[in-house]
Design an enzyme around this catalytic site. Structure first.
Site, PDB file in Angstrom:
ATOM      1  N   ASN A  45     -28.065  33.099  40.800  1.00 60.66           N
ATOM      2  CA  ASN A  45     -28.065  33.637  42.164  1.00 60.66           C
ATOM      3  C   ASN A  45     -26.921  34.626  42.360  1.00 60.66           C
ATOM      4  O   ASN A  45     -25.803  34.418  41.879  1.00 60.66           O
ATOM      5  CB  ASN A  45     -28.028  32.517  43.216  1.00 60.66           C
ATOM      6  CG  ASN A  45     -26.882  31.562  43.071  1.00 60.66           C
ATOM      7  OD1 ASN A  45     -26.420  31.274  41.968  1.00 60.66           O
ATOM      8  ND2 ASN A  45     -26.400  31.047  44.181  1.00 60.66           N
ATOM      9  N   ILE A  46     -27.244  35.712  43.044  1.00 62.50           N
ATOM     10  CA  ILE A  46     -26.291  36.793  43.296  1.00 62.50           C
ATOM     11  C   ILE A  46     -26.202  36.977  44.806  1.00 62.50           C
ATOM     12  O   ILE A  46     -27.179  37.392  45.442  1.00 62.50           O
ATOM     13  CB  ILE A  46     -26.767  38.131  42.647  1.00 62.50           C
ATOM     14  CG1 ILE A  46     -27.129  37.945  41.169  1.00 62.50           C
ATOM     15  CG2 ILE A  46     -25.718  39.230  42.837  1.00 62.50           C
ATOM     16  CD1 ILE A  46     -25.991  37.607  40.242  1.00 62.50           C
ATOM     17  N   GLU A  47     -25.045  36.653  45.374  1.00 59.19           N
ATOM     18  CA  GLU A  47     -24.897  36.697  46.827  1.00 59.19           C
ATOM     19  C   GLU A  47     -24.302  38.034  47.285  1.00 59.19           C
ATOM     20  O   GLU A  47     -23.897  38.870  46.472  1.00 59.19           O
ATOM     21  CB  GLU A  47     -24.034  35.511  47.284  1.00 59.19           C
ATOM     22  CG  GLU A  47     -24.728  34.202  46.940  1.00 59.19           C
ATOM     23  CD  GLU A  47     -24.021  32.966  47.456  1.00 59.19           C
ATOM     24  OE1 GLU A  47     -22.832  33.048  47.854  1.00 59.19           O
ATOM     25  OE2 GLU A  47     -24.667  31.904  47.446  1.00 59.19           O
ATOM     26  N   CYS A  73     -31.917  34.830  44.855  1.00 56.49           N
ATOM     27  CA  CYS A  73     -31.948  33.513  44.201  1.00 56.49           C
ATOM     28  C   CYS A  73     -32.067  33.654  42.683  1.00 56.49           C
ATOM     29  O   CYS A  73     -32.592  34.652  42.165  1.00 56.49           O
ATOM     30  CB  CYS A  73     -33.138  32.697  44.686  1.00 56.49           C
ATOM     31  SG  CYS A  73     -33.014  32.139  46.386  1.00 56.49           S
ATOM     32  N   GLU A 108     -34.078  32.138  40.645  1.00 53.47           N
ATOM     33  CA  GLU A 108     -35.465  32.168  40.159  1.00 53.47           C
ATOM     34  C   GLU A 108     -36.011  33.593  40.156  1.00 53.47           C
ATOM     35  O   GLU A 108     -36.606  34.055  39.180  1.00 53.47           O
ATOM     36  CB  GLU A 108     -36.372  31.291  41.045  1.00 53.47           C
ATOM     37  CG  GLU A 108     -36.049  29.814  41.021  1.00 53.47           C
ATOM     38  CD  GLU A 108     -35.042  29.389  42.081  1.00 53.47           C
ATOM     39  OE1 GLU A 108     -34.109  30.172  42.403  1.00 53.47           O
ATOM     40  OE2 GLU A 108     -35.180  28.270  42.591  1.00 53.47           O
ATOM     41  N   CYS A 164     -36.781  27.929  47.031  1.00 55.19           N
ATOM     42  CA  CYS A 164     -37.067  28.301  48.423  1.00 55.19           C
ATOM     43  C   CYS A 164     -38.472  28.900  48.529  1.00 55.19           C
ATOM     44  O   CYS A 164     -39.117  29.212  47.513  1.00 55.19           O
ATOM     45  CB  CYS A 164     -36.016  29.292  48.931  1.00 55.19           C
ATOM     46  SG  CYS A 164     -36.232  30.968  48.290  1.00 55.19           S
ATOM     47  N   CYS A 223     -39.073  32.238  46.689  1.00 55.73           N
ATOM     48  CA  CYS A 223     -39.193  32.088  45.222  1.00 55.73           C
ATOM     49  C   CYS A 223     -40.528  31.465  44.842  1.00 55.73           C
ATOM     50  O   CYS A 223     -41.139  31.846  43.841  1.00 55.73           O
ATOM     51  CB  CYS A 223     -38.038  31.263  44.669  1.00 55.73           C
ATOM     52  SG  CYS A 223     -36.484  32.191  44.671  1.00 55.73           S
TER      53      CYS A 223
END
Ligand code: THU
Length: 139
Positions: A47-49, A58, A60, A92, A95
């Site tokens: 995950n890359i915020e 996310c 996935e 989620c 995804c």
């Protein structure tokens, strides 16, 4: 361990490894995903915020993008997701919809397997059709 279990264990190890590349300074929740295709290739994502919270990505979807961007054309068969909490975390809705693009729901011939694992727990394996029985598709 049967063949499936060995494959699941290997994929989960890779998903955990992938979580180390997570950029998650806001949630501090480092997720990793590993996608297995019929070609036998495995692609990883984490995950890359973003400071604009809502546009984070996310693990996935990152793993799936990595696969497609690398030119993968075979059928997606399995995705493993590692999350750092005690229990596994379910993908989620966004995804699940992305995953449905590569499963029976969108006309492919394979109901993909989703395997989930947290820390200090056994993994759980689902079929995507259990997690998203009624996602969006064109009729
Ligand atoms: N996250 C994932 O990467 N995958 C999931 O299945 C659930 C949540 C990420 C999004 C966000 O960066 C962090 O976990 C906390 O929600």
């Amino acid at each position: 361990m049967n063949e499936n279990e060995i494959q699941f264990t290997e994929l989960l190890e890779k998903a955990k490894e992938a979580s180390k590349t997570s950029y998650s300074p806001y949630s501090k929740f480092a997720v990793g995903a590993a996608c297995l295709f019929e070609s036998g290739k495995i692609y990883l994502g984490s995950n890359i915020e973003n400071v604009s919270y809502g546009i984070g990505l996310c693990a996935e979807r990152n793993a799936l993008s990595t696969a497609l961007a690398a030119g993968e054309k075979s059928q997606l068969t399995t995705i493993a997701v590692y999350s750092p909490n005690q229990k596994h975390c379910l993908p989620c809705g966004a995804c699940l919809q992305w995953l449905s693009e590569f499963s029976t729901m969108c006309g492919n011939n394979y109901d993909i397997t989703v395997i989930l694992e947290g820390d200090n727990t056994d993994y759980t394996a689902y079929k995507l059709s259990e997690l998203l029985p009624y996602g969006f598709k064109f009729q």
